[in-house]
Each structure stands twice: as structure tokens, then as C-alpha cells.
Design a protein around this motif. Structure first.
Motif, PDB file in Angstrom:
ATOM      1  N   ASN A 308       0.819  -1.212   0.000  1.00 17.09           N
ATOM      2  CA  ASN A 308       0.000   0.000   0.000  1.00 17.09           C
ATOM      3  C   ASN A 308       0.851   1.259   0.000  1.00 17.09           C
ATOM      4  OD1 ASN A 308       0.634  -0.996   2.656  1.00 17.09           O
ATOM      5  ND2 ASN A 308      -0.542   0.709   3.474  1.00 17.09           N
ATOM      6  N   GLY A 309       2.152   1.110   0.347  1.00 20.80           N
ATOM      7  CA  GLY A 309       3.049   2.260   0.268  1.00 20.80           C
ATOM      8  C   GLY A 309       3.233   2.753  -1.159  1.00 20.80           C
ATOM      9  N   LEU A 310       2.952   1.913  -2.150  1.00 21.51           N
ATOM     10  CA  LEU A 310       3.030   2.346  -3.538  1.00 21.51           C
ATOM     11  C   LEU A 310       2.024   3.475  -3.811  1.00 21.51           C
ATOM     12  CD1 LEU A 310       3.241  -1.099  -5.415  1.00 21.51           C
ATOM     13  CD2 LEU A 310       5.063   0.152  -4.242  1.00 21.51           C
ATOM     14  N   MET A 311       0.836   3.342  -3.224  1.00 21.71           N
ATOM     15  CA  MET A 311      -0.173   4.376  -3.401  1.00 21.71           C
ATOM     16  C   MET A 311       0.268   5.664  -2.717  1.00 21.71           C
ATOM     17  SD  MET A 311      -4.272   4.034  -2.780  1.00 21.71           S
ATOM     18  CE  MET A 311      -4.081   3.473  -1.080  1.00 21.71           C
ATOM     19  N   THR A 312       0.877   5.543  -1.533  1.00 23.03           N
ATOM     20  CA  THR A 312       1.383   6.725  -0.829  1.00 23.03           C
ATOM     21  C   THR A 312       2.439   7.439  -1.664  1.00 23.03           C
ATOM     22  OG1 THR A 312       0.978   5.651   1.298  1.00 23.03           O
ATOM     23  CG2 THR A 312       2.496   7.515   1.296  1.00 23.03           C
ATOM     24  N   ALA A 313       3.312   6.671  -2.310  1.00 17.46           N
ATOM     25  CA  ALA A 313       4.363   7.273  -3.132  1.00 17.46           C
ATOM     26  C   ALA A 313       3.765   8.094  -4.267  1.00 17.46           C
ATOM     27  CB  ALA A 313       5.275   6.185  -3.689  1.00 17.46           C
ATOM     28  N   LEU A 314       2.709   7.581  -4.902  1.00 15.29           N
ATOM     29  CA  LEU A 314       2.081   8.322  -5.988  1.00 15.29           C
ATOM     30  C   LEU A 314       1.356   9.565  -5.474  1.00 15.29           C
ATOM     31  CD1 LEU A 314       0.618   5.508  -8.258  1.00 15.29           C
ATOM     32  CD2 LEU A 314       2.379   7.165  -8.875  1.00 15.29           C
ATOM     33  N   HIS A 316       1.945  11.387  -2.923  1.00 16.24           N
ATOM     34  CA  HIS A 316       2.848  12.428  -2.436  1.00 16.24           C
ATOM     35  C   HIS A 316       4.013  12.690  -3.392  1.00 16.24           C
ATOM     36  CE1 HIS A 316       0.920  12.842   1.528  1.00 16.24           C
ATOM     37  NE2 HIS A 316       0.660  11.550   1.388  1.00 16.24           N
ATOM     38  N   GLU A 317       3.935  12.108  -4.581  1.00 14.42           N
ATOM     39  CA  GLU A 317       4.932  12.344  -5.623  1.00 14.42           C
ATOM     40  C   GLU A 317       6.351  12.065  -5.111  1.00 14.42           C
ATOM     41  OE1 GLU A 317       4.239  16.272  -7.095  1.00 14.42           O
ATOM     42  OE2 GLU A 317       2.428  15.688  -8.171  1.00 14.42           O
ATOM     43  N   LEU A 318       6.513  10.863  -4.574  1.00 14.65           N
ATOM     44  CA  LEU A 318       7.814  10.426  -4.063  1.00 14.65           C
ATOM     45  C   LEU A 318       8.365   9.363  -5.015  1.00 14.65           C
ATOM     46  CD1 LEU A 318       6.902  10.114  -0.281  1.00 14.65           C
ATOM     47  CD2 LEU A 318       8.231  11.930  -1.365  1.00 14.65           C
ATOM     48  N   SER A 370      16.312 -11.000 -16.840  1.00 15.09           N
ATOM     49  CA  SER A 370      17.740 -10.797 -17.022  1.00 15.09           C
ATOM     50  C   SER A 370      18.024  -9.346 -16.686  1.00 15.09           C
ATOM     51  CB  SER A 370      18.177 -11.112 -18.458  1.00 15.09           C
ATOM     52  OG  SER A 370      17.521 -10.241 -19.348  1.00 15.09           O
ATOM     53  N   LEU A 371      19.293  -8.997 -16.516  1.00 12.42           N
ATOM     54  CA  LEU A 371      19.625  -7.673 -15.999  1.00 12.42           C
ATOM     55  C   LEU A 371      19.790  -6.570 -17.021  1.00 12.42           C
ATOM     56  CD1 LEU A 371      19.918  -6.669 -13.098  1.00 12.42           C
ATOM     57  CD2 LEU A 371      19.760  -9.124 -13.315  1.00 12.42           C
ATOM     58  N   PRO A 372      20.055  -6.806 -18.293  1.00 15.05           N
ATOM     59  CA  PRO A 372      20.246  -5.665 -19.196  1.00 15.05           C
ATOM     60  C   PRO A 372      19.089  -4.685 -19.176  1.00 15.05           C
ATOM     61  CG  PRO A 372      20.994  -7.665 -20.262  1.00 15.05           C
ATOM     62  CD  PRO A 372      20.350  -8.084 -18.968  1.00 15.05           C
ATOM     63  N   SER A 373      17.824  -5.176 -19.166  1.00 16.78           N
ATOM     64  CA  SER A 373      16.697  -4.251 -19.154  1.00 16.78           C
ATOM     65  C   SER A 373      16.632  -3.455 -17.865  1.00 16.78           C
ATOM     66  CB  SER A 373      15.393  -5.022 -19.358  1.00 16.78           C
ATOM     67  OG  SER A 373      15.189  -5.947 -18.298  1.00 16.78           O
ATOM     68  N   ALA A 374      17.146  -4.031 -16.772  1.00 20.35           N
ATOM     69  CA  ALA A 374      17.088  -3.331 -15.494  1.00 20.35           C
ATOM     70  C   ALA A 374      17.965  -2.091 -15.500  1.00 20.35           C
ATOM     71  CB  ALA A 374      17.534  -4.264 -14.369  1.00 20.35           C
ATOM     72  N   ARG A 375      18.925  -2.022 -16.402  1.00 18.71           N
ATOM     73  CA  ARG A 375      19.793  -0.853 -16.434  1.00 18.71           C
ATOM     74  C   ARG A 375      19.069   0.383 -16.965  1.00 18.71           C
ATOM     75  NH1 ARG A 375      23.805  -4.811 -18.337  1.00 18.71           N
ATOM     76  NH2 ARG A 375      25.078  -5.376 -16.546  1.00 18.71           N
ATOM     77  N   ARG A 376      17.841   0.207 -17.414  1.00 24.13           N
ATOM     78  CA  ARG A 376      17.072   1.351 -17.889  1.00 24.13           C
ATOM     79  C   ARG A 376      16.083   1.832 -16.834  1.00 24.13           C
ATOM     80  NH1 ARG A 376      17.098  -2.104 -22.456  1.00 24.13           N
ATOM     81  NH2 ARG A 376      14.961  -2.782 -22.075  1.00 24.13           N
ATOM     82  N   TRP A 377      16.290   1.406 -15.561  1.00 26.07           N
ATOM     83  CA  TRP A 377      15.389   1.860 -14.506  1.00 26.07           C
ATOM     84  C   TRP A 377      15.344   3.384 -14.468  1.00 26.07           C
ATOM     85  CZ3 TRP A 377      18.028  -1.474 -10.222  1.00 26.07           C
ATOM     86  CH2 TRP A 377      17.709  -2.809 -10.440  1.00 26.07           C
ATOM     87  N   PRO A 378      14.157   3.983 -14.380  1.00 24.44           N
ATOM     88  CA  PRO A 378      14.085   5.429 -14.176  1.00 24.44           C
ATOM     89  C   PRO A 378      14.475   5.762 -12.742  1.00 24.44           C
ATOM     90  CG  PRO A 378      11.886   4.473 -14.166  1.00 24.44           C
ATOM     91  CD  PRO A 378      12.839   3.347 -14.506  1.00 24.44           C
ATOM     92  N   LEU A 379      15.340   6.751 -12.568  1.00 22.96           N
ATOM     93  CA  LEU A 379      15.860   7.044 -11.231  1.00 22.96           C
ATOM     94  C   LEU A 379      15.246   8.275 -10.593  1.00 22.96           C
ATOM     95  CD1 LEU A 379      19.642   6.247 -11.731  1.00 22.96           C
ATOM     96  CD2 LEU A 379      17.945   4.911 -10.489  1.00 22.96           C
ATOM     97  N   ALA A 380      14.539   9.100 -11.314  1.00 22.72           N
ATOM     98  CA  ALA A 380      14.084  10.322 -10.685  1.00 22.72           C
ATOM     99  C   ALA A 380      12.700  10.777 -11.112  1.00 22.72           C
ATOM    100  CB  ALA A 380      15.081  11.443 -10.980  1.00 22.72           C
ATOM    101  N   CYS A 381      12.102  10.165 -12.132  1.00 24.29           N
ATOM    102  CA  CYS A 381      10.906  10.773 -12.704  1.00 24.29           C
ATOM    103  C   CYS A 381       9.636  10.429 -11.943  1.00 24.29           C
ATOM    104  CB  CYS A 381      10.774  10.377 -14.178  1.00 24.29           C
ATOM    105  SG  CYS A 381      10.788   8.591 -14.457  1.00 24.29           S
ATOM    106  N   ARG A 382       9.383   9.146 -11.622  1.00 26.25           N
ATOM    107  CA  ARG A 382       8.158   8.769 -10.947  1.00 26.25           C
ATOM    108  C   ARG A 382       8.399   7.440 -10.244  1.00 26.25           C
ATOM    109  NH1 ARG A 382       3.374   7.105 -14.848  1.00 26.25           N
ATOM    110  NH2 ARG A 382       2.635   6.397 -12.820  1.00 26.25           N
ATOM    111  N   PRO A 383       7.497   7.047  -9.293  1.00 29.36           N
ATOM    112  CA  PRO A 383       7.677   5.749  -8.643  1.00 29.36           C
ATOM    113  C   PRO A 383       7.709   4.620  -9.661  1.00 29.36           C
ATOM    114  CG  PRO A 383       6.015   7.051  -7.495  1.00 29.36           C
ATOM    115  CD  PRO A 383       6.341   7.791  -8.775  1.00 29.36           C
ATOM    116  N   SER A 384       8.630   3.688  -9.465  1.00 25.98           N
ATOM    117  CA  SER A 384       8.824   2.599 -10.426  1.00 25.98           C
ATOM    118  C   SER A 384       9.093   1.306  -9.684  1.00 25.98           C
ATOM    119  CB  SER A 384      10.008   2.897 -11.359  1.00 25.98           C
ATOM    120  OG  SER A 384       9.844   4.142 -12.003  1.00 25.98           O
ATOM    121  N   TRP A 385       8.737   0.193 -10.314  1.00 27.70           N
ATOM    122  CA  TRP A 385       9.020  -1.112  -9.736  1.00 27.70           C
ATOM    123  C   TRP A 385       9.814  -1.951 -10.711  1.00 27.70           C
ATOM    124  CZ3 TRP A 385       7.235  -4.934 -12.834  1.00 27.70           C
ATOM    125  CH2 TRP A 385       6.133  -4.658 -13.658  1.00 27.70           C
TER     126      TRP A 385
END
Length: 414
Positions: A308-314, A316-318, A370-385
Motif C-alpha cells: 500500500n506504500g506504492l499508493m502513498t508514493a504516488l 505524495h509524488e515520491l 535478465s539484468l540488461p533491461s534493469a539498467r534502464r530503470w528510471p531514477l528520478a521521474c516517478r515511482p517505479s518497480w
């Protein structure tokens, strides 16, 4: 006998309940005086001087840093003291990250689930300076004398709580007070030190026993080994990332295999085991340090506790990132039960290609086999999983790397 009046507990180890006592069995006894802390709330000048003399006279000193360093925010003082002494630093599991593990004197976590390099360095030490830890059973491999032994080693202990000093082993010198303040006092007590190549000692241990470089970090199979997931974190995340860790088997892997690159940037529930800690802790870290990336690493069980913390992140824009190490089981319960069956399987079906709770809350993300796709994780724009389906839970085949024996803390498949 010491400290504030209160309830008295007699604690029995597992060996005391399951072991055997013969007619010739005798307990190991130590002088009572070494268990008793000095009176008073702070470190007395005489105690500081005595500690300084012991440290200056040591041939192979080592610092064991615990969670008390984190509580005291004594990161800079710890690094300065280690450099002044030329002493390698190991941490307790709860103290992981109080010194950057990229520092040349850092040797990582020691103890039952620690690194072989850290345990080997502790074993060879002649003087052990313990800061902010009472040395619990998992820290000491259940008081294994091949790791820590007051007969062949001299103990100095820094703690703000008098009852924690000499809790496990008798300490010749006890310094009661704030860990950061006492480390500053020790620094002032010996402005100059004889040449001591602590960095060389640490480097020799790393060469002999490895240093965050085992082959499993690069294993190509899918589902992923925990080491491979953590290697993806190493390759992807900026140095100033705040990493929060959940409770369970995933925390054991993170403590052992994650290399913390900045002091104070690895957060865990050090004094307890509350499942679901990682997500709310990452939210708090992002609130306090909005300029830093915040990543919560949890298992699928812990994720279910506080998703449920995912909803809190959205709301409060965290913009935090959540990495779910998914093995469809409560891994710690599965393994700690040994041959006894436990209700530890979350699901008997393969992991879902999408964690639907995150999708329902409006998060972006992906399942990565596999890990290559994980290197495209967004780091600052919006909550991501990022959900990483994990290989069958590894089993710890041994708990120690002590002296000359070949027992090492290794992981292997069932």
C-alpha cells in the motif's frame, strides 16, 4: 550488578539446550571485574588513556563497528579513527554501511553470515575495538572462540548502554557514552601513531579471499541468482543512492553481497525483523533526502506486507524504486525450519509477469528475467518497480570462515 535496576533475564544459548554435559565438563570462567562497566555516564579520561595505550601497543588491531555508530551519526569519526590507527574495519550485520565498503580499510560484515575476508581479519586480530555493538550470537558465530576469544585477544568496548559493555565477552577497557564523542576523544588521545599498514593487511585479505567479486555476480541463468540481482544494483545505481532493505532471506543476501559505497546510505531495521520495512523506509529516505535516489529492496513476502506504500508514493509524488526479489516463498522460514515442514510457500505457480498491485496503483515498471533491461530503470521521474523472478532459494551450507578450517559461508542450490 551494573547499569540501571530492572528485570533480570537468564539467557540460554541453543547449545545449552541441545548439547551434552559430561562428568569432566567445565565452563570457561573469566574475571568478574572484566564484565563490570565503570560507573558514570561518560568516558573518563583515565579510561580513554588506557584505551589509547592498548591501541597504540597493538600489532594487529581491528575495529568492529555496530549500529551504535549509525545511531550516533559517527561515520566521519569512525573513518578518521580507523585511518589514524591503521586498523581494518568490519561491521556487525546491523552496522553494515557505517563505513563505505569501497574504503581501503573496509572488510565488510563479519559473523555467522559474514564475508570470509572479514572473519579471517577478526580471527587474526590481537586487539578488538568494538564500537556500538553488544556482540550478539549472529555477530560472533555463537561465541565461537576461533573467531573471537578473550584468552588470545584484548577487547575494548564502546557503548552508550552500560549493560551492553561486556555483554558477551569480558572487555578489559569499557568506554561508556556516545560512540561519536568517544571516537573523537580517542583521536585526540593519540595525535601521532607509529606506522602500521592496515591498508596492506586489508588488501592481503581481499586478495586471498575475494572482495565482492565471486562468479555468481555474473551468472547468466534465469531465474536470477540473488548475487546477479545485486550486481545489477551495483552497475545501475548512483553512488549516493539510499538503499533500504527488508527483513528475511533477502536481507541476508543484501548484507553479504551488496557493496555500500557511501557511509549511512544502507538502511535496515537493525534491532528487529519487521517484514515490510523497505518500502516505508524508502519513502522516509526520499522525504528527508529528495535529491538522492531511493531504492527499496524486498522479497515478495515483505512486498505483500506494505505494498500500500506504492499508493502513498504516488499521492505524495515520491519517486522511489522498488525491487522485488520474487521466489514465491518466505525464504527465511523455508530454510530456517530445516527438515521440518513450514507454511512458507506463497505460491506454487510461476511468478506473474506483472505485479498487478503496482499496476493498479498506476506505477510504471517491468518484470526482468535478465539484468540488461534493469539498467534502464528510471531514477528520478516517478515511482517505479522492478520484479526479479529469483531462482530456487539458495541454502547456506556453512556459517563460518574461521582460522584454518575450510568452512565458509557459501550459497548453493538445494
Amino acid at each position: 550488578m551494573a547499569g540501571q535496576p530492572g528485570p533480570v533475564a537468564v539467557l540460554l544459548s541453543l547449545a545449552a539446550l541441545t548439547g551434552e554435559v559430561g562428568p569432566q565438563t567445565r565452563p570457561r570462567l573469566y574475571p568478574t571485574a572484566h564484565y563490570l562497566p565503570p560507573s558514570g555516564a561518560g568516558a573518563e579520561p583515565d579510561a580513554i588513556q588506557h584505551a589509547a595505550e592498548l591501541l597504540v601497543g597493538a600489532d594487529r588491531p581491528i575495529i568492529v563497528a555496530g549500529n551504535g555508530v549509525r545511531i550516533a551519526q559517527g561515520y566521519a569519526a569512525l573513518q578518521g579513527l580507523a585511518e589514524r590507527l591503521g586498523a581494518p574495519v568490519v561491521t556487525t550485520p546491523s552496522g553494515k554501511g557505517v563505513l563505505a565498503e569501497t574504503h581501503p580499510l573496509a572488510l565488510g560484515v563479519f559473523g555467522t553470515y559474514g564475508l570470509p575476508v572479514a572473519n579471517a581479519a577478526v580471527t587474526e586480530a590481537d586487539v578488538v575495538l568494538v564500537i556500538g555493538s553488544r556482540l550478539t550470537a549472529s555477530d560472533t558465530a555463537r561465541a565461537n572462540p576461533a573467531l573471537l576469544d578473550p584468552v588470545r585477544q584484548t577487547f575494548l568496548q564502546v557503548d552508550i548502554e552500560p549493560r551492553n559493555a561486556a555483554w558477551t565477552f569480558p572487555a578489559e577497557c569499557q568506554l561508556i557514552g556516545d560512540a561519536a564523542t568517544i571516537m573523537e576523544q580517542l583521536l585526540a588521545a593519540f595525535p601521532e601513531m607509529p606506522a602500521r599498514d592496515g591498508t596492506g593487511r586489508a588488501a592481503a585479505h581481499r586478495r586471498a579471499r575475494g572482495w565482492f567479486d565471486e562468479a555468481a555476480y555474473h551468472a547468466a541463468e534465469a531465474p536470477l541468482m540473488p548475487q546477479r540481482i545485486i550486481a545489477g544494483l551495483h552497475a545501475t545505481l548512483p553512488e549516493d543512492t539510499m538503499v533500504t532493505c527488508d527483513t528475511g532471506e533477502n536481507r541476508i543476501f543484501m548484507r553479504r553481497f551488496l557493496q555500500v559505497r557511501r557511509a549511512g546510505h544502507f538502511l535496515q531495521a537493525a534491532g528487529a525483523g519487521p517484514m515490510g520495512f523497505a518500502i516505508p523506509a524508502a519513502l522516509a529516505a526520499k522525504l528527508i533526502h529528495p535529491e538522492r535516489p531511493a531504492v527499496a529492496v524486498c522479497g515478495d513476502g515483505g512486498f505483500a506486507m506494505t505494498m500500500n506504500g506504492l499508493m502513498t508514493a504516488l499521492e505524495h509524488e515520491l519517486p522511489i524504486i522498488v525491487v522485488v526479489s520474487n521466489n514465491s516463498a518466505l525464504g527465511w522460514s523455508l530454510h530456517s525450519g530445516g527438515p521440518s515442514p513450514r507454511s512458507s510457500k506463497i505460491s506454487t505457480t510461476p511468478p506473474s509477469p506483472r505485479p498487478w498491485a503496482a499496476v493498479a496503483f498506476g506505477w510504471s515498471g517491468r518484470t526482468s528475467w535478465s539484468l540488461p533491461s534493469a539498467r534502464r530503470w528510471p531514477l528520478a521521474c516517478r515511482p517505479s518497480w522492478m520484479c526479479a523472478p529469483r531462482s530456487p532459494p539458495p541454502t547456506w551450507t556453512s556459517h563460518r570462515h574461521l582460522r584454518g578450517d575450510e568452512e565458509q559461508c557459501q550459497s548453493g542450490r538445494r
